[in-house]
Enzyme design. Structure first.
Site, short mmCIF file in Angstrom:
data_model
loop_
_atom_site.label_atom_id
_atom_site.label_comp_id
_atom_site.label_asym_id
_atom_site.label_seq_id
_atom_site.Cartn_x
_atom_site.Cartn_y
_atom_site.Cartn_z
N CYS A 69 0.81 -1.23 0.00
CA CYS A 69 0.00 0.00 0.00
C CYS A 69 0.83 1.27 0.00
O CYS A 69 0.54 2.21 -0.75
CB CYS A 69 -0.96 0.00 1.18
SG CYS A 69 -0.19 0.20 2.80
N HIS A 108 -1.65 1.29 7.07
CA HIS A 108 -2.19 1.38 5.71
C HIS A 108 -2.23 2.85 5.30
O HIS A 108 -2.37 3.74 6.14
CB HIS A 108 -3.59 0.76 5.64
CG HIS A 108 -4.12 0.65 4.24
ND1 HIS A 108 -3.52 -0.13 3.28
CD2 HIS A 108 -5.19 1.23 3.64
CE1 HIS A 108 -4.19 -0.03 2.15
NE2 HIS A 108 -5.20 0.79 2.34
N ASP A 135 -7.81 4.19 -3.34
CA ASP A 135 -6.88 3.25 -2.73
C ASP A 135 -6.56 2.18 -3.76
O ASP A 135 -7.42 1.37 -4.09
CB ASP A 135 -7.51 2.64 -1.47
CG ASP A 135 -6.55 1.75 -0.70
OD1 ASP A 135 -5.42 1.50 -1.17
OD2 ASP A 135 -6.93 1.29 0.40
#
Length: 279
Positions: A69, A108, A135
């Site tokens: 991420c 994250h 995302d």
């Protein structure tokens, strides 16, 4: 440091316009998720992944690799900013399989994107005045395929996946946003985050923690890839294929050589020399 947009667009298979519209944002997020796999090979090999944009471009855009991420959303944010979008970076807590009341660290990275001049009247179903949650680095079969309006309770279906944002502690000084995905008859929490800014030093610390902590789940090999026909997940030597109709098949790979072959053929990843998992 800027990204070579021509090379990035070729990497994700995008040949559309470059105007910073909601339609472009949607198409780019979907293209990126389909093209760039989630993977943590560098961490398994004992390296903390660099979040320098030049290094990310060399690895993901020209190096036939993916990332997790922090890497993918950092690169995607840089691309969006070059195109003219406003992008805010926020760290979040993964809630998948969390115990009731468990507070996990902020491991994250999510993006909140502002489309310049967006008024929701462009025919793409936009919400007037809304920012959008983007995302490209969650990786799982229920991650976002399209940006989600930052409107609490609004359910949106994007490319067959249903999501919503729930606002917890709305009256608190820093309200908590929770991204949820629909699974059958229930909503499952994916990640929570707040809108306080996450400057680069904080993101770098979180990246270092994820890559080096002895109990980090990323110390073992993970790779995930979203396909038009379903989803692939590699956990160590176990390869799971999930079709869009819900059919699941599991294959146990033959050690390092089997994993290397699967990374190349199934995930489109060219593994670096020295990757070794044993049997």
């Amino acid at each position: 440091m800027s990204v070579d947009l021509d090379k990035y667009f070729a990497r994700v298979g995008w040949d559309g316009g470059r105007a910073p519209t909601l339609a472009t944002l949607r198409a780019l997020q979907h293209a990126h998720v389909l093209a760039v796999p989630f993977e943590n090979i560098d961490v398994v090999m004992g390296t903390v992944p660099s979040l320098d944009v030049a290094d990310l471009e060399a690895k993901i855009v020209t190096g036939s690799r993916g990332g997790y991420c922090f890497e993918q959303n950092t690169l995607f944010a840089a691309v969006l900013e070059q195109l003219g979008y406003g992008v805010a970076r926020h760290t979040g807590r993964v809630r998948v399989n969390a115990r009731p009341g468990e507070i996990r660290p902020r491991t994250h990275l999510v993006l909140v994107v502002r489309v310049p001049g967006a008024d929701g009247t462009d025919g793409t179903g936009g919400v007037p005045g809304a920012d959008y949650l983007a995302d490209v680095g969650f990786g799982s079969a229920d991650g976002l395929l399209e940006p989600l309006p930052m409107i609490p309770g609004l359910v949106r279906e994007g490319r067959g996946r249903r999501h919503r944002l729930v606002l917890e502690e709305a009256d608190a000084p820093v309200p908590v946003w929770v991204l949820e995905a629909r699974h059958g008859d229930e909503w499952r929490e994916l990640v929570s985050f707040t809108l306080d800014p996450a400057p680069a030093p904080d993101i770098n610390i979180a990246n270092w923690y994820v890559a080096t902590h002895p109990r980090s789940p990323f110390r073992r090999l993970f790779a995930q890839r979203t396909l038009p026909t379903g989803h692939l997940s590699l956990d160590g030597t176990r390869l799971t294929r999930t079709a869009n109709d819900g059919t699941v098949t599991v294959e146990e790979l033959d050690g390092t050589e089997g994993v290397r072959a699967a990374l190349e053929s199934e995930f489109g990843i060219t593994p670096p020399p020295g990757l070794h998992l044993g049997h």
